[in-house]
Write a protein that holds these residues in place. Structure first.
Motif, PDB file in Angstrom:
ATOM      1  N   ASP A 399       0.731  -1.361  -0.014  1.00  0.00           N
ATOM      2  CA  ASP A 399       0.012   0.038   0.165  1.00  0.00           C
ATOM      3  C   ASP A 399       0.909   1.300   0.028  1.00  0.00           C
ATOM      4  N   GLY A 403       2.184   4.138   6.323  1.00  0.00           N
ATOM      5  CA  GLY A 403       3.461   3.455   6.754  1.00  0.00           C
ATOM      6  C   GLY A 403       3.807   3.391   8.255  1.00  0.00           C
ATOM      7  N   GLY A 429     -10.180  -1.519  15.566  1.00  0.00           N
ATOM      8  CA  GLY A 429      -9.467  -2.472  15.516  1.00  0.00           C
ATOM      9  C   GLY A 429      -8.992  -3.158  17.012  1.00  0.00           C
TER      10      GLY A 429
HETATM   11  P1  ADP Z   1      -6.101  -3.948  14.108  1.00  0.00           P
HETATM   12  O1  ADP Z   1      -7.057  -4.964  14.409  1.00  0.00           O
HETATM   13  O2  ADP Z   1      -5.853  -2.783  15.051  1.00  0.00           O
HETATM   14  O3  ADP Z   1      -5.663  -3.475  12.821  1.00  0.00           O
HETATM   15  P2  ADP Z   1      -3.480  -5.407  13.538  1.00  0.00           P
HETATM   16  O4  ADP Z   1      -2.708  -6.383  14.330  1.00  0.00           O
HETATM   17  O5  ADP Z   1      -4.127  -5.757  12.153  1.00  0.00           O
HETATM   18  O6  ADP Z   1      -4.673  -4.881  14.378  1.00  0.00           O
HETATM   19  O7  ADP Z   1      -2.707  -4.210  13.108  1.00  0.00           O
HETATM   20  C1  ADP Z   1      -1.871  -3.592  14.407  1.00  0.00           C
HETATM   21  C2  ADP Z   1      -1.321  -2.198  13.946  1.00  0.00           C
HETATM   22  O8  ADP Z   1      -0.374  -2.087  12.863  1.00  0.00           O
HETATM   23  C3  ADP Z   1      -2.431  -1.262  13.520  1.00  0.00           C
HETATM   24  O9  ADP Z   1      -3.163  -0.709  14.504  1.00  0.00           O
HETATM   25  C4  ADP Z   1      -1.482  -0.120  12.714  1.00  0.00           C
HETATM   26  O10 ADP Z   1      -0.956   0.622  13.781  1.00  0.00           O
HETATM   27  C5  ADP Z   1      -0.302  -1.013  12.257  1.00  0.00           C
HETATM   28  N1  ADP Z   1      -0.701  -1.517  10.689  1.00  0.00           N
HETATM   29  C6  ADP Z   1      -1.130  -2.533  10.377  1.00  0.00           C
HETATM   30  N2  ADP Z   1      -1.148  -2.569   9.006  1.00  0.00           N
HETATM   31  C7  ADP Z   1      -0.677  -1.192   8.420  1.00  0.00           C
HETATM   32  C8  ADP Z   1      -0.649  -0.583   7.477  1.00  0.00           C
HETATM   33  N3  ADP Z   1      -0.841  -1.393   6.036  1.00  0.00           N
HETATM   34  N4  ADP Z   1      -0.177   0.704   7.412  1.00  0.00           N
HETATM   35  C9  ADP Z   1       0.298   1.048   8.483  1.00  0.00           C
HETATM   36  N5  ADP Z   1      -0.001   0.713   9.543  1.00  0.00           N
HETATM   37  C10 ADP Z   1      -0.518  -0.706   9.822  1.00  0.00           C
END
Ligand code: ADP
Length: 767
Positions: A399, A403, A429
């Motif tokens: 994406d 970041g 989340g």
């Molecule tokens: P959530 O269910 O809160 O999304 P995840 O474990 O999937 O929990 O993600 C944890 C954290 O990782 C997110 O809250 C975010 O801060 C970061 N994160 C995950 N994917 C991305 C992404 N594609 N771009 C930026 N930050 C991300």
């Protein structure tokens, strides 16, 4: 070398060196002082004699000279005396052999080689030398005295060495005895845990060490007790957590099912634009709440290693595209470029858990869209062939979003992690998504990683390993449900205590024009089945008065063929491992997870009411993980049966298949469960055979046949199936004859499986 020996040797060596030095220096000192004494005595005697003999020699008074010589001879140790004048002996006395030899003056005892110290003194008168006196002193008394002294000193030294050795031996023994006690005590502590106490304490420093040991051991025992209690407490808390989560899921999912169902129905009615918006928001929130609950449940199951992956054939491209397609509206609404590329030769038919792959993709794509305001989201899929009909798939989800900071990358995949709390708070989340993805990838022999630059974007890469299908029999199971009810006149009973759910189910069925009966609990369901005719029952599990499983057991035991063959589908909000097996064991045919969908209900009705004759008691759901292994095994079993091949007590291939379908970790638990259940089932079979109860026998033999085959007890399964078929064919008398054979086969089979369980299981990709 023991400490005692080292102590003795060390002390004795020091002692010997010191004593040798002492003996030598004492002997040297004695020899020196005796020599000095001899020389002084000889010189003073000679000088005195020379002085006394001077006048007698001058006047050649031989009588006086002889008197003087004899007087000198009387002195102890004087061996000879000679007075000479002009080379002539004037007076002599003493040993003639000594007097006759050539005279050589001795200067020290060292120069004496004949046992006599020879000394010559001038006889001077008026400063003129006119004669000499030679005196010989015997050195043997001194030497003897020195020899005796040496003997005495060496003797004393030897006694001392002995005494010191004895003392050091005693000390060493004392020390080592106490050290050995301490060693034994420490070893005891190591093997039996803290608490061991030494009994006797000497009053010295060693005693203090023993006391210190006892105090330490007692303290450790106390700490150990505290820790054990704390651990038990933690385990109990963890158990409570699991129970709490299970019941929470039930308590939340069940009413949520009602809420979502009503919202679903509400959506179909005439609503104002505002009402429609409210309904849609409520639906969205409900789905989000369910997804969080599902995440928490998934995570708990992964933590306790009870999450079981499915192993079913599916269309990989279809699986990926269905997820990707579901994000197209999001991409459009966020004005993002969204592409998906299949790179190279991607296999179409694979085996694995398509729902879990979808879950990973949904999560990563969900995050990509959640954290990207402009630019693009791209999905790339590549594959690499592995040995053993396996394929490694790599998914890149790229994406151009916000970041992730470098320092957050290390803990990104840890549970409950949200990088930017403030930002994430505005985005929904649980912080569990990536932790679940990582665990799911591990379960599929893969990994997940991320490369990210803040303000530029992130690329999440995950790999998994799947089996490639080339088996003609592996038909792809399409999850798209058939919404058309194939038997519109079906008589359906639903047992459900929750009012909201009752309403939802009724409304759902009303939509397809099907009237259903509703039982408020298990007991009512049993009564209704006794009084009315039904084609299929949907049975809730947790109900007051009588739960769904008990009700099913009662229905099965009604001793009437129509209720024995009645398809019963569990409706469950329970999601813990082993539940499904419990439902099947209680006599249910299949199950559906809440929240319920109309399409799923129709799918089940179509499935069972078109195939009732084939599906009686079979775990026939395409969702049932064991069904494929089961079907394959049945084929093999029938072949073995037909050819009269000697069948294994424990079929390792089936166990390996089972490991692939579940996990090696869960095998002991599954076997234990099976062994326990089989014992009960065998007891029931024995009673049924004695009482000649054909129906119970047929049912129990069927269930035993299925479960024993699933766990590799092939011979037992074969025999159970034989009994079941004899009952089905009305040849139950022949079935009763097999009682002893069944008992023997069961004992041997269950024992063999118990033994196999003790050998342990490990994942092995190659069968
Ligand atoms: P959530 O269910 O809160 O999304 P995840 O474990 O999937 O929990 O993600 C944890 C954290 O990782 C997110 O809250 C975010 O801060 C970061 N994160 C995950 N994917 C991305 C992404 N594609 N771009 C930026 N930050 C991300």
């Amino acid at each position: 070398m023991t400490l005692r020996f080292k102590t003795i040797l060390g002390i004795a060596l020091i002692e010997i060196v010191v004593l040798i030095t002492l003996v030598f220096s004492a002997m040297q000192f004695l020899a020196d002082s005796n020599e000095k004494q001899l020389l002084q005595r000889a010189q003073s005697s000679a000088i005195m004699f020379a002085h006394a003999a001077k006048d007698a020699l001058n006047s050649t008074d031989l009588v006086t000279l002889n008197d003087l010589v004899n007087t000198l001879m009387a002195i102890e140790d004087v061996a000879y005396v000679r007075v000479s004048h002009d080379g002539q002996d004037v007076a002599v006395a003493g040993d003639e052999s000594l007097l006759s030899r050539a005279f050589i003056t001795d200067t020290s005892l060292a120069s004496v080689d004949d046992g006599v110290f020879d000394l010559r003194t001038e006889i001077v008168s008026d400063e003129q030398v006119f004669g000499y006196v030679d005196i010989g002193f015997a050195t043997s008394p001194i030497k003897q005295m020195l020899a005796e002294a040496k003997q005495a000193i060496v003797g004393l030294a030897a006694v001392e060495v002995f005494l010191v050795a004895l003392a050091s031996f005693t000390l060493g023994t004392y020390l080592t005895r106490h050290l050995t006690r301490l060693t034994t005590a420490v070893n005891n502590l190591g093997t039996h845990g803290p608490g061991y106490q030494l009994e006797q304490h000497p009053t010295d420093e060693l005693g203090q060490v023993s006391k210190a040991f006892n105090e330490m051991s007692a303290k450790l025992a106390k700490d150990h007790q505290h820790l054990t209690q704390a651990r038990q407490g933690a385990e109990q808390a963890n158990d409570s957590k699991s129970r709490f989560l299970a019941s929470m899921s039930h308590e939340i999912r069940t009413p949520m099912n009602g809420v979502l169902g009503i919202l679903n129905i509400l959506e179909e009615t005439n609503l104002t634009a505002e009402q429609r918006k409210m309904v849609s928001t409520a639906t969205e929130s409900g789905h989000f709440l369910l997804s969080v609950i599902n995440d928490i449940l998934d995570f708990t199951r992964m933590e306790s290693n009870t999450l079981i992956l499915e192993d079913k054939p599916f269309d990989l491209r279809h699986c990926v595209e269905s997820v990707v397609d579901s994000f197209s509206p999001t991409a459009a609404s966020q004005d993002l470029v969204f592409h998906c590329y299949f790179q190279g030769d991607i296999p179409t038919k694979v085996r694995g858990d398509h729902n879990r792959i979808k879950q990973i993709l949904l999560n990563l794509l969900g995050n990509a869209f959640k954290f990207t305001q402009q630019g693009s989201v791209t999905v790339k899929i590549a594959s690499e062939a592995l040995s053993g009909e396996k394929v490694k798939l790599q998914f890149d989800i790229q994406d151009t979003g916000i970041g992730i900071e470098k320092n957050a990358l290390d803990y990104l995949f840890d549970e409950f992690t949200m990088v930017d709390q403030t930002y994430s708070r505005s985005k929904e989340g649980s912080g569990l998504g990536l932790a679940i993805c990582r665990r799911l990838c591990h379960l599929m022999d893969g990994e997940v990683s991320v490369v990210s630059v803040p303000e530029v974007g992130s690329t999440f890469t995950f790999t998994i390993q799947l089996k490639v299908c080339d088996d003609q029999h592996d038909t792809i199971i399409e999850s798209d449900a058939n919404h058309e009810l194939l038997c519109p006149n079906a008589r359906i009973l639903v047992a459900e205590d929750n009012r909201a759910n009752q309403l939802v189910i009724q409304e759902m069925f009303k939509r397809v024009g099907l009237q259903i009966d509703m039982a408020q609990n298990g007991l009512e369901a049993v009564e209704m089945i006794q009084n009315y005719q039904y084609d299929l029952v949907f049975m809730d599990i947790s109900m007051p008065k009588m739960d769904g499983m008990k009700a099913t057991e009662m229905i099965r035991a009604l001793n009437d063929p129509s209720s024995a063959n009645l398809p019963i589908i569990a409706l469950t909000a329970h999601s813990l491992a082993g539940d499904k097996e419990k439902f099947i064991a209680s006599g249910m045919n299949d199950y559906l997870s809440k929240p319920l969908r109309l399409s799923q209900l129709i799918e089940k009705i179509n499935l069972f009411l078109n195939e009732t004759s084939n599906t009686t008691f079979e775990p026939s759901s395409p969702n049932n993980r064991q069904s494929i292994a089961y079907r394959l095994s049945v084929d093999k079993q029938d072949v073995a049966n037909e050819k009269g091949i000697n069948v294994d007590l424990v079929d390792e291939t089936i166990l390996q298949q089972m490991i692939e379908d579940t996990s090696a970790d869960i095998m002991p638990m599954l076997i234990e469960h099976y062994l326990e259940e089989s014992q009960q089932r065998l007891a029931k079979i024995a009673v049924a055979m004695t009482n000649e109860d054909k129906n119970v026998l047929e049912f129990e033999a069927h269930t035993l046949g299925s479960s024993s085959l699933a766990l590799g007890n092939r011979a037992l399964s074969l025999l159970s199936r034989k009994i079941e078929h004899l009952c089905l064919e009305g040849r139950e008398k022949e079935a009763y004859q097999l009682k002893t054979e069944l008992e023997l086969t069961a004992i041997r089979s269950l024992q063999a499986l118990e033994k196999r369980k003790q050998q342990g299981f490990s994942e092995s990709p190659e069968l």
